[in-house]
Design a protein around this motif. Structure first.
Motif, PDB file in Angstrom:
ATOM      1  N   GLY A   1       1.018  -9.810   1.539  1.00 25.30           N
ATOM      2  CA  GLY A   1      -0.163 -10.238   0.793  1.00 25.30           C
ATOM      3  C   GLY A   1      -1.072  -9.080   0.442  1.00 25.30           C
ATOM      4  N   GLY A   2      -1.480  -8.984  -0.800  1.00 23.51           N
ATOM      5  CA  GLY A   2      -2.442  -7.976  -1.238  1.00 23.51           C
ATOM      6  C   GLY A   2      -3.615  -8.667  -1.865  1.00 23.51           C
TER       7      GLY A   2
ATOM      8  N   GLN B   1       3.110 -13.432 -12.121  1.00 20.82           N
ATOM      9  CA  GLN B   1       3.726 -12.176 -12.554  1.00 20.82           C
ATOM     10  C   GLN B   1       5.094 -12.386 -13.180  1.00 20.82           C
ATOM     11  N   LEU B   2       5.928 -13.168 -12.538  1.00 19.56           N
ATOM     12  CA  LEU B   2       7.269 -13.397 -13.084  1.00 19.56           C
ATOM     13  C   LEU B   2       7.168 -14.123 -14.426  1.00 19.56           C
TER      14      LEU B   2
ATOM     15  N   SER C   1       3.612 -10.297  -4.966  1.00 19.23           N
ATOM     16  CA  SER C   1       2.651  -9.815  -5.962  1.00 19.23           C
ATOM     17  C   SER C   1       2.797  -8.333  -6.287  1.00 19.23           C
ATOM     18  N   ASP C   2       3.946  -7.748  -5.925  1.00 22.24           N
ATOM     19  CA  ASP C   2       4.173  -6.331  -6.270  1.00 22.24           C
ATOM     20  C   ASP C   2       5.039  -6.175  -7.519  1.00 22.24           C
TER      21      ASP C   2
ATOM     22  N   PRO D   1       0.818  -1.216   0.000  1.00 23.11           N
ATOM     23  CA  PRO D   1       0.000   0.000   0.000  1.00 23.11           C
ATOM     24  C   PRO D   1       0.853   1.268   0.000  1.00 23.11           C
ATOM     25  N   GLY D   2       1.940   1.242   0.718  1.00 23.53           N
ATOM     26  CA  GLY D   2       2.834   2.402   0.762  1.00 23.53           C
ATOM     27  C   GLY D   2       3.509   2.608  -0.580  1.00 23.53           C
ATOM     28  N   LEU D   3       3.840   1.510  -1.220  1.00 30.02           N
ATOM     29  CA  LEU D   3       4.463   1.596  -2.542  1.00 30.02           C
ATOM     30  C   LEU D   3       3.514   2.274  -3.522  1.00 30.02           C
TER      31      LEU D   3
END
Ligand SMILES: Cc1ncc(C[n+]2csc(CCOP(=O)(O)OP(=O)(O)O)c2C)c(N)n1
Ligand code: SF4
Lengths: 288, 584
Positions: free
Chosen positions: B303-304, B540-541, B316-317, B276-278
């Motif tokens: 975890g998001g 993602q990767l 997951s970022d 969230p901060g990112l």
């Protein structure tokens, strides 16, 4: 000896003729010159808006960041190099809309920064939307039927946040503006210089004439004591936030850098950043 | 005799579970064992189940074990939630206070030892010492000396009060003695003696913070968030000792903007955050890219989406880090996979940031950020500081009077000399608006193209050193690809599969941007099949590899996103399953 001239550069501002920001630019240049500062030791950090362009219009180190964030950037600069004179500047939308949170926190954090807000009660650069300081009933592009939100009082907010230096100027009075900017720079701590700086293109209500009629110069009150916080609160309320001059100055509170543990006299940027082997080994030993 | 031991202690948050695990793991680490310790916790301060899983081995491992040997339980919930992880022959040691029962979910043949932890602790002075009673019982069971944790207790409490140390030691002795009478095959639990060796013991976040300190970072503005806060908390203790400072900002927007300000002014500066901060930092990230300001951002993934699983593991970022900002900027993204690598990657991050004058994001995941692991001592001589291209005073003296310094001079490699405010002759303007070489706004079409090229071309065709690590067979039948903390479980799975005669290779991606396309292509092409293993729901990767131009018909995705890290047995089973599927 540095002079006003040294803070001038060859860039022509793209402000509309008559914009209040010209006076702010002139007052800043004069204040810096009067204080005999060297341009390379001054950093002007600004936000986004017509007013935010000001960092490019003075001869000094300038940083024009993103909307509402001039204060965090300015505080970073000051942390890294407290030998610099750091000024932050921008509009009322920038500082009291999107950046209000940073403003409150910068005020309570009290780093030695002078923050100059060019308050025109409108969003200039985005062409005429209402701003957080637009009055109730004010008509703008985004309030065609009149503003149904209340205006905020930057001065009251500043005092509530525990600001250590507060002054207000008006673009019509460059002399007073120069003086209060100068005093703000000299003050060791965070200072706000809020400036009524009319937008001649989009704000047809808060014009030079309007301000001239409404502004109350605190110099009229010989008994006014700017070191008295309660008096300042009252005066701001009494004048509906329209007083100019030095409003409040804390003479006791120390600036943040005087309170940071371990913070050295020598600015961080001038320190050797290598750590010695012994310190490294000892620190590593703590992970055993 | 056991060559490795998997031990877990569980109870309610606030019961001292964390310190029990820490005393146990730190003590064994000091003896020379290798430790990997993973803590399960939730976003509650008091109450709620928590546990600490300590894996003790005689060679380095970077993952939790597949099974538990011993479970120490301070409440029934601990048995109910964790009992299934016990292996056949495993032991539960539980406090008599709550009348423990083995739950019916436990299918293995498990022995329950009921011991009056609380009562014994009370007899020795304080209920809180039930943890020590449990440690004593554990020591007896696995054949450790009863004094195995004395040095650690001594350094933790000794300065405050010798009485506390002594009381703790008595409680340990009492637990040790109480275990003695139990009808257990003690020999079967005896841990092989360690090979005395010096290891550090730390979480990834500590390693990053220490690396930053060693690299000369002196300013850290940050806003607290799990699992990143430890970086800040460590540096709050250390930076004042070297004349630096940590500022807890009002939010992440301020944190990154302040970082930019300090870096612009010439200090090595970092901030640390999580998902969230990112997201809040994205606008400022664009500013750092546009102004070519060398900032270091630590992103510890959790975890998001949203505040999703704040205390759980996920990777997951990756998309956010690579594509989250508006516009196009060049940036470096480092993804170390062990605490040791975190330290050196942290040092590299500052050097790269200043060398390439761009934001560097050092990305970890919760397991890497928070799991404690044994680490070889860091090498002081490997810490070098490269401040990149700085204008000399002679160069500045040559700037004609009345002219600005060309901070954004277009050079062949796109890197222009920097100056810091305060320098005579270096005055220029910095702006997030497209600008000329002296930093004046210039929105002309020509200028934008030239400046975009200047900023983006810095990374053209570059592969940073050690962008990928490779282990296992060359030309494997199956190539496993991972990122971040999964290196441990993947490596173990690879070992086991190879022992079964399967040809397996393992490539771990350590740099996401600039993406090591050449190296990865050669690995992927050398393999018959490829499985990309990652902790998220969309691969993602896997998709990034394709995005960057890596295509292979036999490339599959293996995902896990339940909030827990991979176990070696899961990967082993998955690979075997896929091989069967591929053969069909
Ligand atoms: C995050 C973000 N939102 C919106 C904008 C668009 N924007 C640019 S300037 C501005 C308002 C400027 O008003 P003010 O600060 O009062 O300055 P003025 O132009 O009146 O001097 C806005 C909304 C932006 N640049 N960034
Ligand atoms: S639009 Fe208003 S604020 Fe902007 S330059 Fe013109 S007069 Fe000044």
């Amino acid at each position: 000896m540095a002079t006003v001239k040294e803070f001038r550069n060859s860039v022509r501002p793209n402000w509309c003729p008559g914009c209040g920001d010209f006076a702010v630019q002139a007052a800043m240049q004069r204040a810096l010159g009067n204080l005999d500062l060297e341009p390379q030791n001054v950093a002007i950090i600004s936000g986004i808006g017509c007013s935010g362009r000001i960092s490019g219009y003075l001869n000094a180190y300038g940083f024009h960041g993103v909307h509402g964030r001039s204060l965090p950037v300015a505080q970073g600069v000051k942390l890294a190099n407290h030998d610099l004179t750091v000024l932050a500047a921008g509009g009322d939308g920038d500082g009291f809309g999107i950046g209000l949170g940073h403003f409150m926190h910068a005020a309570r954090r009290n780093m030695d920064i002078t923050y100059i807000v060019m308050d025109n009660s409108i969003y200039g650069l985005t062409k005429g939307q209402h701003s957080p300081t637009s009055a109730f009933g004010f008509k703008a592009k985004t309030t065609p039927a009149g503003n149904i939100e209340n205006a905020i009082s930057p001065l009251q907010i500043a005092l509530a946040a525990g600001i250590s230096f507060l002054a207000q100027g008006f673009s019509h009075d460059v002399n007073q503006l120069t003086q209060i900017i100068q005093a703000g720079i000299e003050h060791r701590g965070f200072s706000l210089i809020n400036v009524f700086s009319p937008c001649v293109t989009y704000n047809k209500v808060n014009t030079y004439e309007w301000y001239k009629e409404h502004v109350v110069n605190l110099e009229q009150f010989p008994d006014y004591d700017p070191t008295n916080r309660n008096m300042a609160m009252l005066k701001v309320a009494e004048t509906d936030g329209l007083c100019t001059g030095l409003i409040y100055k804390d003479t006791v509170k120390k600036p943040l850098d005087a309170l940071i543990e371990g913070y050295k006299e020598m600015p961080i940027v001038h320190q050797d950043i290598h750590i010695d082997r012994d310190f490294f080994e000892k620190t590593m030993e703590e992970f055993n | 005799m056991l060559h490795e031991l998997s031990w877990k202690v569980g109870g309610q948050q606030g019961e001292g579970i964390d310190s029990t695990g820490k005393t146990f793991s730190t003590s064994l680490n000091r003896m020379g064992y290798y430790i990997y310790s993973y803590r399960h916790f939730s976003s509650r301060i008091k109450g709620g189940h928590t546990n600490d899983n300590v894996r003790v081995t005689t060679s380095p491992k970077a993952a939790s074990a597949d099974y538990l040997d011993i479970l120490v339980a301070f409440d029934q919930e601990t048995i109910d939630l964790n009992g299934m992880e016990l292996r056949d022959g495993g032991v539960v040691i539980a406090d008599a206070k709550f009348n423990p029962k083995l739950s019916d979910k436990i299918t293995a043949n498990v022995k329950l030892v009921v011991m009056p932890f609380t009562k014994i602790a009370e007899e020795h002075g304080a209920v809180i010492m039930k943890n020590m009673v449990a440690l004593g019982a554990t020591a007896r069971l696995v054949g450790l000396d009863v004094n195995f944790c004395t040095p650690v207790l001594q350094s933790r409490f000794g300065r405050k009060s010798q009485k506390i140390v002594d009381q703790n030691l008595e409680a340990i002795q009492a637990g040790f003695d109480a275990m003695d009478g139990e009808a257990i095959d003690f020999a079967a639990f005896k841990l092989v003696p360690p090979i005395p060796d010096k290891h550090l013991f730390m979480i990834g976040n500590d390693a990053i913070a220490f690396g930053a300190l060693a690299a000369g970072a002196r300013i850290m503005p940050a806003y607290p968030i799990t699992p990143a806060s430890d970086v800040m908390e460590y540096l709050i203790k250390k930076l004042p000792k070297v004349g630096g400072v940590v500022v807890q900002t009002e939010d992440e927007i301020a944190a990154l903007n302040m970082t930019i300000g300090a870096a612009y002014a010439g200090a090595r500066t970092l901030t640390a955050t999580s998902g969230p901060g990112l997201s809040l930092m994205m606008e400022a990230l664009g500013l750092a890219g546009m102004t070519e300001t060398p900032v270091v951002i630590i992103d510890t993934q959790r975890g998001g989406p949203s505040t999703g699983l704040p205390t759980k593991h996920e990777q997951s970022d990756m998309y956010a880090v690579l594509f989250g900002n508006h516009g196009e900027i060049g940036k470096i993204v480092l993804t170390p996979s062990s605490a040791e690598e975190c330290f050196y990657a942290s040092v590299d991050a500052f050097n790269y940031a200043e060398k390439y004058q761009c934001p560097v994001i050092l990305m970890t995941d919760l397991a890497l950020s928070l799991a404690s692991q044994s680490v070889a001592p860091f090498d002081y001589d490997k810490v070098t500081i490269d401040r990149g291209l700085l204008a000399t005073q002679e160069q500045l003296d040559q700037v004609p009077a009345g002219q600005m310094f060309k901070r954004y001079e277009r050079t062949e490699d796109g890197i222009s000399p920097r100056v810091f405010p305060g320098q005579l002759g270096g005055i220029h303007h910095v702006t997030g608006v497209e600008h000329s070489e002296i930093g004046r706004p210039d929105e002309g079409p020509n200028n934008h193209v030239l400046m975009m090229n200047k900023r983006l071309n810095k990374f053209d065709g570059i592969e940073l050193p050690n962008s990928v690590s490779y282990t296992g067979d060359k030309n494997p039948d199956v190539l496993l690809i991972g990122v971040g903390s999964s290196i441990g479980p993947i490596d173990e799975a690879v070992d086991r599969l190879r022992n079964q005669g399967i040809k397996v290779g393992h490539a771990q991606v350590k740099v996401l941007s600039p993406f090591p396309l050449k190296t990865m292509t050669s690995y992927v092409n050398s393999a018959k099949q490829t499985i990309v293993i990652e902790s998220n729901g969309t691969g993602q990767l896997f998709h990034l590899m394709q995005f960057f131009g890596l295509n292979h018909p036999e490339m599959k995705s293996y995902l896990k996103y339940d909030g827990t890290p991979f176990l070696a047995k899961e990967i082993e089973a998955h690979v075997k399953g896929s091989m069967i599927a591929w053969q069909r």
